[in-house]
Design a protein around this motif. Structure first.
Motif, PDB file in Angstrom:
ATOM      1  N   PRO A  98       0.821  -1.217   0.000  1.00 20.86           N
ATOM      2  CA  PRO A  98       0.000   0.000   0.000  1.00 20.86           C
ATOM      3  C   PRO A  98       0.856   1.269   0.000  1.00 20.86           C
ATOM      4  O   PRO A  98       1.938   1.314   0.587  1.00 20.86           O
ATOM      5  N   ARG A  99       0.310   2.270  -0.662  1.00 21.01           N
ATOM      6  CA  ARG A  99       1.007   3.557  -0.738  1.00 21.01           C
ATOM      7  C   ARG A  99       0.820   4.315   0.573  1.00 21.01           C
ATOM      8  O   ARG A  99      -0.310   4.419   1.084  1.00 21.01           O
ATOM      9  N   ILE A 100       1.888   4.862   1.074  1.00 20.60           N
ATOM     10  CA  ILE A 100       1.844   5.657   2.311  1.00 20.60           C
ATOM     11  C   ILE A 100       1.655   7.133   1.973  1.00 20.60           C
ATOM     12  O   ILE A 100       0.802   7.817   2.525  1.00 20.60           O
ATOM     13  N   THR A 101       2.454   7.609   1.060  1.00 23.30           N
ATOM     14  CA  THR A 101       2.381   9.012   0.661  1.00 23.30           C
ATOM     15  C   THR A 101       3.075   9.151  -0.693  1.00 23.30           C
ATOM     16  O   THR A 101       3.531   8.149  -1.281  1.00 23.30           O
ATOM     17  N   GLY A 102       3.191  10.365  -1.153  1.00 23.32           N
ATOM     18  CA  GLY A 102       3.896  10.567  -2.419  1.00 23.32           C
ATOM     19  C   GLY A 102       3.596  11.911  -3.033  1.00 23.32           C
ATOM     20  O   GLY A 102       2.740  12.662  -2.556  1.00 23.32           O
ATOM     21  N   ASP A 103       4.325  12.231  -4.060  1.00 26.29           N
ATOM     22  CA  ASP A 103       4.132  13.460  -4.832  1.00 26.29           C
ATOM     23  C   ASP A 103       3.674  13.060  -6.229  1.00 26.29           C
ATOM     24  O   ASP A 103       4.382  12.330  -6.937  1.00 26.29           O
ATOM     25  N   ALA A 104       2.485  13.531  -6.612  1.00 20.36           N
ATOM     26  CA  ALA A 104       1.967  13.201  -7.942  1.00 20.36           C
ATOM     27  C   ALA A 104       2.853  13.806  -9.020  1.00 20.36           C
ATOM     28  O   ALA A 104       3.638  14.724  -8.772  1.00 20.36           O
ATOM     29  N   PHE A 105       2.723  13.269 -10.207  1.00 22.04           N
ATOM     30  CA  PHE A 105       3.519  13.797 -11.315  1.00 22.04           C
ATOM     31  C   PHE A 105       3.186  15.271 -11.531  1.00 22.04           C
ATOM     32  O   PHE A 105       2.031  15.671 -11.561  1.00 22.04           O
ATOM     33  N   ASP A 106       4.219  16.060 -11.673  1.00 21.81           N
ATOM     34  CA  ASP A 106       4.060  17.489 -11.905  1.00 21.81           C
ATOM     35  C   ASP A 106       4.673  17.817 -13.263  1.00 21.81           C
ATOM     36  O   ASP A 106       5.824  17.451 -13.540  1.00 21.81           O
ATOM     37  N   ALA A 107       3.901  18.499 -14.099  1.00 22.48           N
ATOM     38  CA  ALA A 107       4.369  18.766 -15.454  1.00 22.48           C
ATOM     39  C   ALA A 107       5.612  19.632 -15.470  1.00 22.48           C
ATOM     40  O   ALA A 107       6.431  19.539 -16.387  1.00 22.48           O
ATOM     41  N   ARG A 108       5.737  20.490 -14.474  1.00 24.93           N
ATOM     42  CA  ARG A 108       6.916  21.367 -14.457  1.00 24.93           C
ATOM     43  C   ARG A 108       8.131  20.640 -13.873  1.00 24.93           C
ATOM     44  O   ARG A 108       9.238  20.736 -14.396  1.00 24.93           O
ATOM     45  N   ALA A 109       7.909  19.902 -12.772  1.00 28.80           N
ATOM     46  CA  ALA A 109       9.012  19.148 -12.170  1.00 28.80           C
ATOM     47  C   ALA A 109       9.377  17.935 -13.015  1.00 28.80           C
ATOM     48  O   ALA A 109      10.520  17.504 -13.053  1.00 28.80           O
TER      49      ALA A 109
END
Length: 888
Positions: A424-435
């Motif tokens: 299971p996923r705990i946390t994360g940063d979604a894909f960002d078009a700029r990053a």
């Protein structure tokens, strides 16, 4: 509470949120937003929804002003040629020839009705196409989730959104789960972005709707996740509607064909009036006819010189071209666009879905050891650093890259859904078009582990090291060399301890035939400019894969373009070019810079913000599969298959139409010469009138008409796609074509007519020098022979206008309309001569049938002389393929 005014309708109270207040609404908590629009999670009551629908109008963002059908209808009777014919009919009535006057009026009316019907049918085709793509919405009404037409939505409606849906109006997220939306229709950015219900922080000024994290603008696609959302702006007040309003401010330029036809009409009208006036004066001075009779002759000259069939034949030629294009996947909204696309010098085209299949698949991988076989860790990273979801029907939702990775992992012995469930996923940063990267933290075997994926240069910066293992560097170089897109996968105990584990190569294959289509454009002298919102490296890779790019060609960005003066931009656009990270405003600027340089521009687009550029281009081409209603309404042509190759077939069809229009003009003006010469002979020689005015009209709008229409259906000329585009300044009636038409073809047909006239008198016993007074009984038969020989000349001219060898030109199989046109022409000639009553109106004599042989004899003479001309003008030189016209 003081309701805010509706956008676009000043002074009308309502509760829709103005654009300037959308940012303020986003700062409220979800419950406060519901209160602001006087609604709740149970939705509106049906009665309240009806009241608001009456107040705000239907949720239809496209409300472009169209000319009223009545105005369009009457416009067909007030153009230059129509006004000239009205004038000629007035002269005919004044001269006491009501039959001629009535016939001319009938011609004007038939032409006008025909042209109106053609334009109306074209609009009905596109209207039907737009209705076929109308969206529906799931909204709460009286506490029940119902499916209703998107046009019925009103501010205050609570709607449900899921993967694959298109936002039907501007709405604010109230509840969400993994919601990611595709804003490419508005921003040109292809990567989906996250949207959630949380109120945004306070800040100065207002944000664009696409920048507000809890707003889903109209037209946005749901890539993944679900949401409950509050509609706050609909119809012309929505973000889509605002752009549609801007389109009204971009006036479409007059087409090349419209300018050419207008120029030809003015020249023809001037020559006809001057010639008719001169004939009136000459007849009054050099003959003993009365003023009324002289007026009759002047009217006859005007009627003879005006190509009454020009407008209906143009409409038919364009309609045939439009039908052919529709059969090949392009629906034509504006008939003149069929011909304009044949004159195009530059195509500005989207990449994804137009040049490529818009079908991303994994093309291969490279592991740390250089292996092309995926490790368990690489497969796990591909699934766990991923927002793809499996639907109940087995289909996948989410970003194209995520879907491709998910499917690839499943094809390599894993069960992605089980991997996600076990880790299971705990946390994360979604894909960002700029990053340009994504990070997730998952629980793997009871221990948190971090995964990352994204553009290699961005992930290496995230890792904190620009050094990558040599096998991965080599793999990237190999991928780039064949145009593959590459992402780097990394994993580690924490974000600060990430390490590369492999690269994955993706392929969005070019559409079938696109490479050949690009080469065909080059052969035809048409430049291609790729416009895309993707990264420059991706754009360049695709360009190389489809044969658009060559060594050393740069991929400039929209940001770089903004720093350039128009002169610098013009220099870049002088050859094939690639422009990445471009926005719609920059597209519009490119169109205007190209047009200022004298280019004829085709612009493709699918998004709402593409509409101004589509409208401004000489030909706007919208995508039928993924295009918005605004884009389709702004465009001249809609591609049913979104395929670039369809544009290229349109160029071929347009060039064919241009050549056919010139064939028609040459054919008609040849007959005009043959009609006018008898009046001049009558004025300057002591002979009876060789051709009555009503007979000249019978040639113009009778025997001329269907054969001329048949020429409008001629297939494309061989070599039409190896010639450079015609300059926009080139007239329809070129000097070369005019010389051939008036001095050669016209002289032949007129001579044939006069040969029939004098031949009949010779048969009756008349000899040169004799008076015609003793042969009054022969005059009607002689005029009939003039008519028959002109008809025979028309038959020969019809075949002479076609391309190819004599055998090819005489074939009736390549164009079925030729046979129909000939049959109509000959049957009509017989009817005018032999049907009692009809022959009296047209002043014909029921001649002995043996004289009908004048028709094939005249046609044979015409063709023989044309064949001699062709041999003479082509001897000593090789025929050039660089022409779209018949060999002359």
């Amino acid at each position: 509470m003081n309701p805010a005014p509706v956008r676009g309708t000043p002074g009308k109270d309502g509760i829709a949120v103005p654009a300037a207040d959308a940012s303020a609404l986003s700062r409220l908590e979800p419950s406060e937003r519901l209160s602001r629009l006087e609604t709740g999670l149970q939705g509106l009551a049906a009665s309240e929804a009806e009241n608001r629908l009456r107040q705000f109008g239907p949720n239809e963002p496209v409300n472009l002003e169209k000319a009223h059908p009545v105005r369009t209808f009457f416009a067909q009777f007030t153009h230059t040629l129509a006004l000239l014919l009205w004038f000629a009919s007035g002269l005919a009535f004044a001269a006491g020839i009501p039959a001629l006057g009535g016939a001319v009026v009938a011609v004007v009316v038939l032409n006008g009705v025909f042209a109106f019907v053609q334009e109306y049918r074209a609009e009905q085709v596109i209207d039907a196409l737009l209705r076929s793509v109308a969206v529906q919405a799931r909204a709460m009404r009286d506490g029940v989730l119902v499916v209703l037409p998107a046009s019925d939505l009103v501010p205050g409606d609570v709607i449900h959104l899921g993967a694959g849906d298109i936002a039907p109006a501007d709405c604010s997220v109230l509840q969400s789960e993994g919601l990611r939306v595709d804003l490419s229709m508005l921003t040109g950015e292809s990567a989906p972005v996250e949207r959630a219900e949380a109120a945004v922080g306070s800040g100065p000024g207002s944000l664009h709707l696409s920048e507000i994290s809890n707003v889903v603008p109209a037209g946005a696609g749901v890539a993944s996740g679900t949401a409950t959302a509050l509609v706050f702006a609909t119809g012309v007040s929505s973000s889509v509607g605002v752009v549609a309003g801007l389109v009204e401010g971009v006036k479409a330029r007059e087409s090349i064909l419209e300018r050419q036809v207008g120029q030809l009409s003015r020249v023809t009208a001037t020559v006809a009036v001057l010639s008719g006036t001169a004939t009136l004066g000459l007849a009054s001075v050099f003959t003993d006819t009365s003023f009324v009779a002289a007026l009759t002759f002047g009217t006859g000259v005007i009627v003879a010189l005006v190509p009454e069939g020009l407008l209906p034949t143009l409409s038919v030629s364009l309609a045939i071209g439009a039908r052919r294009m529709a059969e090949r996947g392009a629906v034509v909204r504006r008939l003149s666009a069929v011909e304009i696309v044949g004159s195009v010098t530059v195509i500005c085209t989207d990449k994804t879905g137009t040049l490529t299949e818009n079908s991303v698949t994994v093309h291969g991988i490279t592991g740390l050891d250089g292996s092309s076989q995926p490790s368990e860790e690489l497969l796990a990273a591909a699934v766990l650093c991923n927002d793809c979801e499996e639907r109940g029907d087995g289909s996948l939702s989410g970003d194209p890259i995520d879907r491709a990775l998910w499917a690839w992992a499943g094809e390599n012995g894993t069960k992605p859904a089980e991997i996600v469930a076990k880790n299971p996923r705990i946390t994360g940063d979604a894909f960002d078009a700029r990053a340009r990267y994504m990070v997730t933290v998952c629980e793997v075997a009871g221990v948190n582990r971090t995964f990352a994926k994204g553009a290699p240069e961005e992930v290496t910066q995230l890792i904190g090291s620009d050094d990558m293992p040599a096998p991965l560097v080599k793999g990237m170089e190999e991928a780039t060399s064949v145009g593959d897109r590459v992402i780097l996968l990394a994993s580690g105990p924490t974000k600060s301890e990430l390490a590369p584990i492999g690269i994955v190569r993706f392929s969005d294959p070019p559409r079938a035939g696109v490479t050949e289509a690009i080469q065909a454009c080059r052969d035809a002298g048409v430049r291609i400019i790729m416009l895309t919102g993707d990264h420059p490296a991706t754009a360049l890779s695709v360009a190389r894969a489809i044969g658009l790019a060559w060594d050393g060609i740069p991929a400039v960005t929209g940001q770089e373009i903004d720093q350039m003066p128009d002169s610098g931009l013009r220099d870049i656009l002088k050859r094939d070019a690639i422009v990445a990270r471009i926005d719609p405003e920059q597209k519009l600027r490119i169109v205007r810079v190209l047009q200022a340089a004298g280019e004829v521009v085709v612009m493709t687009g699918d998004g709402v913000n593409d509409a101004p550029a589509l409208r401004a281009a000489d030909v706007g081409v919208a995508m039928g599969l993924r295009g918005t209603e605004v884009a389709k309404n702004a465009a001249d042509i809609v591609l049913a298959d979104d395929n670039f190759t369809t544009i290229v077939t349109g160029i071929e069809e347009g060039r064919s139409i241009a050549a056919n229009i010139r064939r028609f003009i040459s054919y008609v003006f040849t007959s005009n010469v043959a009609e006018m010469v008898p009046f001049l002979i009558f004025i300057f020689l002591p002979v009876p009138l060789p051709l009555a005015v009503i007979q000249a009209l019978a040639v113009d709008v009778g025997t001329d008409l269907l054969p001329a229409l048949a020429l409008g259906a001629e297939p494309s000329s061989r070599g039409s796609m190896t010639a450079p585009p015609e300059p926009p300044s080139r007239p329809l009636l070129t000097k070369r074509l005019a010389l051939r038409t008036f001095l050669f073809f016209g002289t032949i047909e007129a001579s044939l007519g006069m040969a029939g006239f004098f031949g009949r008198f010779l048969w009756a016993g008349w000899r040169p020098g004799d008076s015609f007074a003793n042969f009054d009984a022969t005059t009607s038969a002689a005029a009939t022979l003039t008519f028959l020989c002109i008809v025979g000349g028309q038959v020969g001219c019809l075949f002479a206008q076609r391309d190819g060898s004599l055998r090819t030109r005489l074939s009736l199989w390549s164009n079925r309309w030729i046979a129909a046109g000939l049959a109509f022409e000959l049957l009509l000639a017989l009817a005018l001569i032999y049907i009692p009553g009809v022959n009296g109106v047209f002043e014909m004599d029921a001649v002995n049938p043996v004289w009908l042989l004048a028709v094939p004899a005249s046609a044979t003479v015409f063709l023989a002389l044309d064949q001699i001309r062709r041999v003479f003008f082509t001897s000593g030189r090789r025929p050039s393929a660089k022409t779209t016209l018949p060999v002359v």
